[in-house]
Design an enzyme around this catalytic site. Structure first.
Site, PDB file in Angstrom:
ATOM      1  N   HIS A 165       0.829  -1.235  -0.018  1.00  0.00           N
ATOM      2  CA  HIS A 165      -0.129   0.035  -0.041  1.00  0.00           C
ATOM      3  C   HIS A 165       0.941   1.398   0.050  1.00  0.00           C
ATOM      4  CE1 HIS A 165      -3.020  -2.683   2.171  1.00  0.00           C
ATOM      5  NE2 HIS A 165      -3.771  -2.303   0.901  1.00  0.00           N
ATOM      6  N   LYS A 167     -16.518  -7.025   6.642  1.00  0.00           N
ATOM      7  CA  LYS A 167     -15.136  -7.415   6.823  1.00  0.00           C
ATOM      8  C   LYS A 167     -15.146  -7.197   8.443  1.00  0.00           C
ATOM      9  CE  LYS A 167     -12.233  -7.078   3.019  1.00  0.00           C
ATOM     10  NZ  LYS A 167     -10.978  -6.093   2.581  1.00  0.00           N
ATOM     11  N   ARG A 185      -2.081  -6.218  -7.278  1.00  0.00           N
ATOM     12  CA  ARG A 185      -0.785  -6.913  -7.281  1.00  0.00           C
ATOM     13  C   ARG A 185      -0.718  -8.264  -8.027  1.00  0.00           C
ATOM     14  NH1 ARG A 185      -2.626  -9.277  -1.906  1.00  0.00           N
ATOM     15  NH2 ARG A 185      -4.648  -9.233  -3.020  1.00  0.00           N
ATOM     16  N   SER A 239      -3.205  -7.759   3.132  1.00  0.00           N
ATOM     17  CA  SER A 239      -3.425  -7.348   4.615  1.00  0.00           C
ATOM     18  C   SER A 239      -3.975  -8.749   5.121  1.00  0.00           C
ATOM     19  CB  SER A 239      -4.617  -6.292   4.534  1.00  0.00           C
ATOM     20  OG  SER A 239      -4.268  -5.162   4.176  1.00  0.00           O
TER      21      SER A 239
END
Length: 161
Positions: free
Chosen positions: A18, A42, A91, A129
């Site tokens: 990030h 989440k 990514r 993460s």
């Protein structure tokens, strides 16, 4: 006219991937707002306030970054901040497929907003993460994968993960 971009995400926790995107995007725009999004789907490790504070500490060396938080529709938030660009870090190809669909939806409902995709540096392409939280949960080493302020807090909370 000041060029403002928004980089939204849950950032739970912020990773060096990030940070790589923030540093590079900050050179492309007059102001980069890193916006912590409340995702009701989440269960975060850190509260919204803690994520904002960790982001502020980790990005303190970047002069044109502002940290904020929001809930609701991203396009509405972008408009409220007088921005026209959303920055999304990628990514892998799987990230692109997901983000591409989201960008097309935003473009459909708000044609003025553009989405810019940035590939993370290869050294961080495997860092996520959720992967960081899993490593910490099982006693893995996260040094070099997250900013030091985040590592300190994750290690402090690793029993809660």
């Amino acid at each position: 006219m000041k060029q403002i971009a928004i980089c939204p995400g849950s950032f739970d926790p912020i990773t060096n991937g990030h940070l790589d995107i923030f540093e590079r995007a900050s050179r492309m725009f007059d102001e980069l707002i890193v916006a912590v999004f409340h995702n009701p789907n989440k269960k975060p490790l850190f509260t919204m306030e803690e994520r904002v504070a960790l982001l502020a500490e980790a990005t303190g060396h970047i002069p044109n970054i502002r940290i904020d938080s929001f809930s609701g529709l991203l396009n509405v938030y972008v408009r409220e901040k007088n921005a026209h660009v959303i920055v999304r870090g990628l990514r892998a190809l799987s990230d692109f497929e997901y983000e591409f669909q989201r960008a097309l939806l935003i473009k459909k409902i708000d044609p003025v907003i553009e989405t810019v995709f940035m590939m993370t540096s290869s050294e961080y392409s495997f860092v996520s993460s959720s992967g960081i939280k899993e490593l910490a949960k099982f006693g893995g080493v996260i040094t070099g994968l997250v900013p030091s302020c985040v590592e300190r807090e994750i290690m402090r909370r690793s029993a809660q993960i």
